[in-house]
Design a protein around this motif. Structure first.
Motif, PDB file in Angstrom:
ATOM      1  N   LEU A  27       0.856  -1.186   0.000  1.00  0.00           N
ATOM      2  CA  LEU A  27       0.000   0.000   0.000  1.00  0.00           C
ATOM      3  C   LEU A  27       0.891   1.236   0.000  1.00  0.00           C
ATOM      4  N   CYS A  28       0.878   1.966  -1.102  1.00  0.00           N
ATOM      5  CA  CYS A  28       1.733   3.149  -1.219  1.00  0.00           C
ATOM      6  C   CYS A  28       1.128   4.311  -0.426  1.00  0.00           C
ATOM      7  N   PRO A  29       1.913   5.340  -0.120  1.00  0.00           N
ATOM      8  CA  PRO A  29       1.390   6.476   0.669  1.00  0.00           C
ATOM      9  C   PRO A  29       0.183   7.148   0.032  1.00  0.00           C
ATOM     10  N   GLU A  30       0.170   7.270  -1.298  1.00  0.00           N
ATOM     11  CA  GLU A  30      -0.951   7.946  -1.969  1.00  0.00           C
ATOM     12  C   GLU A  30      -2.240   7.144  -1.816  1.00  0.00           C
ATOM     13  N   CYS A  31      -2.150   5.824  -2.002  1.00  0.00           N
ATOM     14  CA  CYS A  31      -3.350   4.999  -1.875  1.00  0.00           C
ATOM     15  C   CYS A  31      -3.781   4.873  -0.414  1.00  0.00           C
ATOM     16  N   ARG A  32      -2.818   4.877   0.507  1.00  0.00           N
ATOM     17  CA  ARG A  32      -3.165   4.872   1.924  1.00  0.00           C
ATOM     18  C   ARG A  32      -3.949   6.137   2.288  1.00  0.00           C
ATOM     19  N   ALA A  33      -3.533   7.271   1.731  1.00  0.00           N
ATOM     20  CA  ALA A  33      -4.242   8.523   1.994  1.00  0.00           C
ATOM     21  C   ALA A  33      -5.656   8.479   1.427  1.00  0.00           C
ATOM     22  N   ALA A  34      -5.836   7.852   0.247  1.00  0.00           N
ATOM     23  CA  ALA A  34      -7.181   7.731  -0.333  1.00  0.00           C
ATOM     24  C   ALA A  34      -8.080   6.873   0.551  1.00  0.00           C
ATOM     25  N   LEU A  35      -7.484   5.858   1.186  1.00  0.00           N
ATOM     26  CA  LEU A  35      -8.266   4.945   2.022  1.00  0.00           C
ATOM     27  C   LEU A  35      -8.590   5.559   3.385  1.00  0.00           C
ATOM     28  N   ALA A  86      -8.248  -0.997   9.748  1.00  0.00           N
ATOM     29  CA  ALA A  86      -8.109   0.290  10.428  1.00  0.00           C
ATOM     30  C   ALA A  86      -9.128   1.295   9.896  1.00  0.00           C
ATOM     31  N   ALA A  87      -9.365   1.273   8.574  1.00  0.00           N
ATOM     32  CA  ALA A  87     -10.366   2.171   7.995  1.00  0.00           C
ATOM     33  C   ALA A  87     -11.759   1.823   8.504  1.00  0.00           C
ATOM     34  N   LEU A  88     -12.061   0.526   8.592  1.00  0.00           N
ATOM     35  CA  LEU A  88     -13.368   0.126   9.109  1.00  0.00           C
ATOM     36  C   LEU A  88     -13.525   0.531  10.571  1.00  0.00           C
ATOM     37  N   ALA A  89     -12.465   0.372  11.354  1.00  0.00           N
ATOM     38  CA  ALA A  89     -12.524   0.787  12.759  1.00  0.00           C
ATOM     39  C   ALA A  89     -12.835   2.279  12.879  1.00  0.00           C
ATOM     40  N   ALA A  90     -12.259   3.093  12.001  1.00  0.00           N
ATOM     41  CA  ALA A  90     -12.545   4.527  12.025  1.00  0.00           C
ATOM     42  C   ALA A  90     -14.016   4.795  11.728  1.00  0.00           C
TER      43      ALA A  90
END
Length: 289
Positions: A27-35, A86-90
């Motif tokens: 997972l690259c930083p750009e895609c992590r930011a999108a998620l 982590a995204a689901l937890a948020a």
């Protein structure tokens, strides 16, 4: 065995970003930011089905996020499970905060949030070699516990009949396809009293799946005189710490939900809200926080 092999392969072989294909990173930083870069919030389908629980999402189901979910679900990119969890937890936290503002109660020490996943079809689990929603729910429960919210996964729902593939169906067809398809397994009604219930899934498009899950949980609550509420759905598997599993087969996760009249309560055994990693872009366009 296939899931274990994929886990080992992810550790020893070079990988690429599941969102954009960038080399040497899952997972690259750009895609992590999108998620995970946006603030999770309330989402509604353009045509909201009656009985859909208040649903919160972490991201838009488009571009990199869509690619990430498909890589995890269809191509077995298991290294994405932790960031998706982590995204689901948020999204779960966002739903709990809204429930508290509406007069509900956040879980205390003795009442963990019960993450109830929407069940995958057994055939789909066999074909993929893993249950995507269950894996993400496990990761989300772990993230919630790590950050101070007691949580556990409860596999309480099963499909009572075969349903057609949802791909290509519109909102009305999806609702008809899923109507009456889910049920709470015998014995799980008692376990649902263990804390506030949150229905969880990886994706919401029309809201038909979460609505059907809510219906099944509401019926079970009525049978056991559990106070009604809103639900967020997330599931924990046998591998999950503190899991309570009832009636799952082939690693299949289970789903729950509730109706609008249940909104805003957070007592044990009640449905609080629903949470997903991502929602269709048009549902974010009708977001009203």
């Amino acid at each position: 065995m296939r899931g274990l092999w994929r886990d080992l392969t992810d550790l020893v072989l070079p990988t690429e970003c599941g969102g954009c294909g960038a080399p040497r990173t899952a997972l690259c930083p750009e895609c992590r930011a999108a998620l995970s870069g946006a603030v999770p919030g309330r989402v509604r389908p353009v045509t909201e089905p009656p009985g859909l629980p208040p649903t919160h999402a972490a991201a838009r189901y488009a571009d990199a996020v869509r690619a990430l979910l498909l890589a995890h679900k269809e191509r077995g990119a298991l290294g994405l499970c932790a960031p998706l969890g982590a995204a689901l937890a948020a999204a779960v936290r966002s739903g709990l905060r809204e429930a508290a503002r509406d007069g509900g109660r956040l879980p205390g020490r003795g009442a963990p949030v019960l993450l109830v996943p929407v069940p995958s079809a057994r055939a789909a689990v066999r074909a993929r070699g893993h249950d995507p929603a269950r894996r993400i729910a496990l990761a989300a429960a772990g993230e919630l516990r790590r950050t101070g919210t007691p949580a556990r996964v409860l596999t309480a729902l099963v499909q009572r009949r075969t349903v057609a593939d949802q791909a290509g169906l519109d909102a009305r067809q999806r609702s008809a396809n899923l109507a009456g398809a889910l049920t709470v397994v015998p014995g799980a009604e008692r376990l649902l009293r263990g804390g506030p219930v949150v229905l969880v899934d990886d994706l919401m498009t029309t809201g038909a799946s979460l609505t059907e899950a809510a219906r099944a949980v509401t019926r079970a609550a009525a049978r056991t005189e559990v106070l009604p509420g809103w639900a967020v759905y997330e599931a924990e598997s046998r591998e999950g710490r503190g899991e309570r599993t009832t009636g799952s087969q082939d690693g299949e996760a289970l789903r729950t939900g509730a109706g609008p009249e249940m909104r805003g309560t957070g007592a044990t055994g009640t449905v609080v809200c629903a949470a997903v990693v991502a929602a269709a872009p048009d549902s974010l366009g009708t977001n009203r926080n």
